[in-house]
Design an enzyme around this catalytic site. Structure first.
Site, PDB file in Angstrom:
ATOM      1  N   ASP A 305      14.466  -6.635  38.434  1.00 50.32           N
ATOM      2  CA  ASP A 305      14.800  -6.829  36.687  1.00 50.32           C
ATOM      3  C   ASP A 305      16.520  -6.091  36.224  1.00 50.32           C
ATOM      4  O   ASP A 305      17.502  -5.895  37.079  1.00 50.32           O
ATOM      5  CB  ASP A 305      14.154  -5.756  36.162  1.00 50.32           C
ATOM      6  CG  ASP A 305      13.277  -6.612  34.707  1.00 50.32           C
ATOM      7  OD1 ASP A 305      14.298  -7.149  34.171  1.00 50.32           O
ATOM      8  OD2 ASP A 305      12.583  -5.951  34.181  1.00 50.32           O
ATOM      9  N   GLU A 511      11.248  -5.477  24.495  1.00 50.48           N
ATOM     10  CA  GLU A 511      11.744  -4.179  25.092  1.00 50.48           C
ATOM     11  C   GLU A 511      12.393  -3.124  24.909  1.00 50.48           C
ATOM     12  O   GLU A 511      13.539  -2.972  24.943  1.00 50.48           O
ATOM     13  CB  GLU A 511      11.483  -4.290  26.700  1.00 50.48           C
ATOM     14  CG  GLU A 511      13.067  -5.127  26.662  1.00 50.48           C
ATOM     15  CD  GLU A 511      13.222  -5.708  28.352  1.00 50.48           C
ATOM     16  OE1 GLU A 511      13.105  -5.636  29.600  1.00 50.48           O
ATOM     17  OE2 GLU A 511      13.639  -7.115  29.052  1.00 50.48           O
TER      18      GLU A 511
END
Length: 624
Positions: A305, A511
């Site tokens: 990520d 997020e």
């Protein structure tokens, strides 16, 4: 005689040159493994490490691509060539960078990736589909597969061959700010929704070996199952936190959808920021190399990520060389987000030269990356054109999104007395009120990961239909529609409305910034409900990425609909409200009474929901 000798010499030189330029890896007739082996044998360490590197577009340029042999570029949320960029703007930018890659010694094409997680959501005028939290409600894998195929066409329309989707998290706590990216709290629903992968990539051929990636040509894109693994199970739903669960629990709840994804030929898998029982997933060799690559025989590539390897240490980036070592040895093949590009390249090269990271591990990573690039035809068709530009936001895709909206709505209450339902609403009425902060706000309707990372409010972000406009489009021409975002009680009393539609909910988030301990409706939503529903028959529509606190208002509400984050096609909401279609959606998440109950999932001993998993009232279509 002299002339003949010169001619022969020219012929021999021509033969030698022709022989020299034939490279097996450039020949699509050669078997896949022959092409990979031939190219790998020609590559230097620097070229291999370049393939393992993914940089953001603001760091990239044709010159950087060429100089450092960069394997991949991405657009983060809201990262665009120009504001309101057209398909042509995107294709021009992607091709520009690709030409830099093709000008290198070996001409290995780069792969451009983007977060197309509910349609091509970074791109102006693209179709914005409902977020996954709504799609799980449909329990319709074929619908999701069609959405995958439509998304692939729109992504390819902009010259991009790779999306960081689907998110196959099993969200076990709605306090998590990414819960709307999860199809359900139930892994079985999430598993069925992996059907989006063949939608994005194409159906895996019957003779394809297990675990080998598959992308069916220029109208399909490489997919990415994420975030491996346990991202939806963190303590208190805190993003990037620790998932405390037994091995059996992990394999029962969070792993199953990855098994389905690998069987369906998913090209890439992204690792989670989170930890499992205290170990950062980006350093978990047992699960990445042992299970995913070993037991499951996954043959695509594993990607990090954004700057996630930095977070292996606390504080992040405290010992970057160690973070690279831990991540690459754990089995990461491509590292995303090198803001300081040369630091990463130099540190990784140094670790290899010192034999801290064996060359075999680098070769495994590069082999996997090249396999995906070869399989998807990137070597044969590295440059994009505008042949699919008409797919971007096409009417056909908007109709599909509208269908998805209809099927994702959940009717939670219909009349204070069951024998006197409010829905379907009559199209013909004297005067109706549409109220609430979310009634005429396309940005709120679409949620996070729309035109920007965290999402934005308002109606200027892209093309679509708000719920207010959908209502106006649907009611009888004689029906007067009055809109007021936050009316006071006197206004409502004095107007003698036939009924009211109140649209409230959460404001956009994504997020890191989306975690919520209280899960409340955004102000002034609660006061709007009180002012309207205390006076006139009212339908409340909740626009949210997860269940929110609704119990305190429920007694005053005549009808209640969970619309989740429906995206650009608000007309789908009106289709069902007014009875052109019936309500069919069933909750794929438990709707709690109080946040004090959380986490609470179906099957838990303390299960006492406001609306249980699987709940959803139905209506029949009517002609009115």
């Amino acid at each position: 005689m002299g002339k003949f000798a010169v001619t022969m010499m020219s012929f021999l030189v021509l033969c030698v040159c022709t022989e020299a330029v034939y490279m097996k890896y450039k020949d699509p007739k050669q078997p896949l493994n022959v092409r990979i082996r031939d190219l790998m044998n020609r590559m230097s360490l620097e070229e291999k490490i370049g393939q393992m590197t993914q940089i953001e577009r603001h760091v990239a340029s044709p010159q950087i691509m060429k100089k450092y042999f960069i394997g991949s570029v991405l657009s983060g949320g809201g990262s665009v060539p120009v504001q309101k960029a057209t398909a042509a703007d995107w294709v021009r930018m992607v091709n520009g960078m690709q030409k830099g890659s093709l000008s290198t010694r070996l001409g290995i094409p780069m792969i451009y990736g983007i977060d197309a997680i509910h349609g091509h959501n970074n791109v102006y005028k693209a179709t914005i589909f409902p977020h996954n939290v709504g799609l799980g409600v449909t329990r319709d894998p074929q619908l999701v597969k069609r959405i995958g195929a439509a998304t692939a066409l729109e992504v390819r329309a902009t010259g991009i061959p790779y999306t960081f989707a689907p998110c196959i998290a099993v969200c076990r706590d709605p306090r998590w700010g990414r819960c709307y990216e999860s199809y359900s709290e139930d892994h079985r629903i999430v598993q069925t929704m992996t059907e989006i992968i063949p939608g994005l990539q194409g159906d895996v051929p019957a003779n394809s070996p297990k675990g080998v990636p598959f992308v069916a040509g220029k109208t399909k894109v490489a997919a990415c199952a994420k975030h491996f693994v346990g991202d939806g199970g963190t303590t208190k739903g805190i993003d990037q936190n620790n998932t405390v669960i037994s091995v059996n629990g992990l394999f029962d709840i969070h792993i199953p959808a990855y098994i389905d994804s690998v069987l369906k030929g998913v090209s890439t898998i992204m690792v989670s920021y989170s930890s499992w029982n205290g170990m950062r997933m980006h350093a978990n060799r047992a699960l990445i190399t042992g299970f995913l690559k070993g037991k499951l025989k996954f043959r695509g590539f594993v990607i990090s990520d954004w700057e996630a390897i930095d977070k292996i240490t606390e504080p992040p980036h405290a010992n970057y060389s160690y973070s690279i070592q831990a991540a690459v040895l754990a089995g990461l093949d491509m590292i995303m987000g090198q803001e300081n590009l040369t630091e990463f390249l130099d540190d990784l090269a140094s670790l290899v030269r010192k034999n801290i990271i064996p060359m075999s591990r680098i070769d495994d990573a590069v082999k996997r990356i090249l396999r995906v690039k070869f399989v998807m035809g990137l070597f044969e068709n590295p440059l994009a054109d505008l042949s699919l530009a008409n797919q971007l936001g096409s009417q056909e895709h908007r109709e599909l999104a509208r269908e998805a909206v209809r099927k994702s709505l959940v009717l939670l209450k219909n009349g204070k007395i069951a024998s006197q339902p409010l829905l379907p609403l009559p199209k013909k009425a004297t005067k109706i009120l549409v109220a609430g902060s979310h009634a005429d706000n396309l940005g709120y309707q679409c949620g996070g990961w729309t035109m920007s990372w965290q999402g934005i409010g308002g109606n200027d972000l892209t093309t679509g239909t708000t719920i207010l406009n959908a209502v106006k489009n649907t009611v009888h021409p004689s029906t007067q529609v009055v809109y007021h975002d936050n009316p006071d009680m006197n206004f409502v009393k004095s107007n003698h409305f036939s009924y009211a539609i109140v649209v409230v909910g959460e404001t956009p988030y994504a997020e890191m910034f989306g975690d919520s301990a209280n899960l409340t409706i955004a102000q002034p939503g609660p006061s709007t409900i009180r002012n309207v529903c205390g006076v006139v028959k009212c339908l409340v529509i909740v626009i949210s990425g997860r269940p929110v606190v609704i119990d305190p208002y429920l007694a005053n509400i005549d009808a209640l609909v969970a619309a989740w984050l429906p995206g650009s096609e608000g007309q789908g909401v009106a289709d069902v409200l007014f009875g052109d279609y019936g309500f069919t959606g069933k909750l794929a998440r438990t709707w709690f009474k109080s946040v004090d109950q959380l986490p609470m999932n179906v099957g838990d001993p303390h299960y006492d929901p406001l609306f249980p998993f699987g709940f959803g009232l139905t209506t029949q279509p009517v002609k009115n």
